[in-house]
Design a protein around this motif. Structure first.
Motif, short mmCIF file in Angstrom:
data_model
loop_
_atom_site.label_atom_id
_atom_site.label_comp_id
_atom_site.label_asym_id
_atom_site.label_seq_id
_atom_site.Cartn_x
_atom_site.Cartn_y
_atom_site.Cartn_z
N LEU A 43 1.36 62.39 -10.43
CA LEU A 43 0.31 61.84 -11.28
C LEU A 43 0.37 62.42 -12.69
O LEU A 43 -0.23 61.86 -13.61
CB LEU A 43 -1.06 62.08 -10.65
N ALA A 44 1.09 63.50 -12.89
CA ALA A 44 1.22 64.10 -14.22
C ALA A 44 1.90 63.14 -15.20
O ALA A 44 1.69 63.23 -16.41
CB ALA A 44 2.01 65.40 -14.14
N SER A 45 2.70 62.22 -14.70
CA SER A 45 3.43 61.30 -15.58
C SER A 45 2.83 59.90 -15.65
O SER A 45 3.35 59.04 -16.34
CB SER A 45 4.88 61.20 -15.12
N VAL A 46 1.71 59.68 -14.97
CA VAL A 46 1.07 58.36 -14.97
C VAL A 46 0.49 58.07 -16.36
O VAL A 46 -0.12 58.94 -16.97
CB VAL A 46 -0.05 58.32 -13.90
N LYS A 47 0.67 56.85 -16.84
CA LYS A 47 0.14 56.45 -18.15
C LYS A 47 -1.04 55.49 -18.03
O LYS A 47 -1.85 55.40 -18.95
CB LYS A 47 1.24 55.82 -19.01
N ARG A 103 -8.01 65.36 -16.15
CA ARG A 103 -7.72 66.71 -15.69
C ARG A 103 -6.82 66.65 -14.45
O ARG A 103 -7.22 66.12 -13.42
CB ARG A 103 -9.03 67.42 -15.36
N LEU A 104 -5.63 67.19 -14.58
CA LEU A 104 -4.67 67.19 -13.48
C LEU A 104 -4.87 68.44 -12.63
O LEU A 104 -5.04 69.54 -13.15
CB LEU A 104 -3.24 67.19 -14.05
N SER A 105 -4.89 68.26 -11.31
CA SER A 105 -4.92 69.40 -10.39
C SER A 105 -3.70 69.30 -9.50
O SER A 105 -2.86 68.42 -9.67
CB SER A 105 -6.22 69.40 -9.58
N THR A 106 -3.60 70.17 -8.54
CA THR A 106 -2.40 70.22 -7.70
C THR A 106 -2.12 68.90 -7.00
O THR A 106 -0.99 68.45 -6.96
CB THR A 106 -2.53 71.35 -6.66
N VAL A 125 -8.37 60.42 -8.47
CA VAL A 125 -7.26 59.70 -7.84
C VAL A 125 -6.44 60.74 -7.10
O VAL A 125 -5.98 61.72 -7.70
CB VAL A 125 -6.40 58.97 -8.89
N PHE A 126 -6.30 60.54 -5.80
CA PHE A 126 -5.59 61.50 -4.96
C PHE A 126 -4.11 61.16 -4.90
O PHE A 126 -3.74 59.99 -4.90
CB PHE A 126 -6.17 61.51 -3.55
N ASN A 127 -3.28 62.17 -4.81
CA ASN A 127 -1.84 61.99 -4.69
C ASN A 127 -1.51 61.70 -3.21
O ASN A 127 -0.75 62.42 -2.58
CB ASN A 127 -1.13 63.24 -5.19
N GLN A 128 -2.14 60.65 -2.67
CA GLN A 128 -1.92 60.24 -1.29
C GLN A 128 -2.13 58.74 -1.20
O GLN A 128 -3.15 58.21 -1.66
CB GLN A 128 -2.89 60.96 -0.35
N GLU A 129 -1.18 58.06 -0.60
CA GLU A 129 -1.26 56.61 -0.49
C GLU A 129 -2.27 56.18 0.57
O GLU A 129 -2.36 56.78 1.63
CB GLU A 129 0.10 56.01 -0.14
N GLU A 166 -3.76 51.67 -8.37
CA GLU A 166 -2.35 51.33 -8.48
C GLU A 166 -1.86 51.80 -9.85
O GLU A 166 -2.56 51.58 -10.86
CB GLU A 166 -2.20 49.83 -8.33
N VAL A 167 -0.71 52.41 -9.88
CA VAL A 167 -0.16 52.88 -11.15
C VAL A 167 0.23 51.65 -11.96
O VAL A 167 0.91 50.76 -11.46
CB VAL A 167 1.06 53.80 -10.93
N GLY A 168 -0.24 51.62 -13.23
CA GLY A 168 0.06 50.48 -14.11
C GLY A 168 1.46 50.61 -14.69
O GLY A 168 2.13 51.62 -14.55
#
Length: 169
Positions: A43-47, A103-106, A125-129, A166-168
């Motif tokens: 998610l660090a690279s999501v725009k 704010r990005l977390s782990t 937004v969680f890093n889980q599908e 959904e990532v744009g």
């Protein structure tokens, strides 16, 4: 005092144990291994993100008592110009949009917005599908607009929405 075979054997055994226990190899074997490094949060690279929230839970106070309700809904929330490293994003939810905090977390990416009327809006937004290509997400809104007219007095409300993003492109 004569040295007996048994005494000599015990002395040598104790000396051997002390030497072995103090050796660097033995110490390394007893130290717990450090935990593996945490995975990088993609998610660090999501725009941008397009989110849809389908379940709504709300609470408000009626005559001083908290009341809750759950309903199905369809709330769409979008985020653009996300820069997790700088901590900035744009929320396209109200009118022309608003600059907000990212704010990005782990394992999550959080968006925080405080409106001019005092509402607090937080999206995680969680890093889980939840489904292929869609990520689990929660949107929370706290509102209070003090208003009192004959027969009515406003109360604070808290709403929480559950859905996915959904990532744009």
């Amino acid at each position: 005092m004569p040295v007996t075979f048994r005494g000599l054997f015990v002395s040598l055994l104790l000396a051997s144990l002390l030497v072995f226990a103090a050796s660097p190899t033995a110490l390394a074997q007893r130290r717990p291994l450090s935990p593996p490094p945490l995975p990088t949060n993609f998610l660090a690279s999501v725009k941008s993100l397009n989110c849809v929230f389908s379940v709504w839970a709300s609470a408000s106070w009626k005559n001083g008592e908290p009341q809750a309700q759950v309903k199905m809904t369809e709330l769409m929330v979008t985020f653009s110009s996300v820069d997790a490293q700088e901590g900035t994003a744009r929320s396209n939810n109200v009118g022309g949009g608003a600059d907000i905090v990212a704010r990005l977390s782990t394992f999550s990416l959080h968006f925080i917005e405080v409106t001019s009327s005092g509402s607090l809006k937080v999206t995680t937004v969680f890093n889980q599908e939840s489904h292929p290509g869609k990520l689990k997400a929660v949107y929370v809104q706290h509102d209070y607009l003090r208003m009192s007219i004959p027969g009515f007095e406003s109360e604070p409300t808290v709403s929480q929405y559950y859905g996915e993003c959904e990532v744009g492109s």
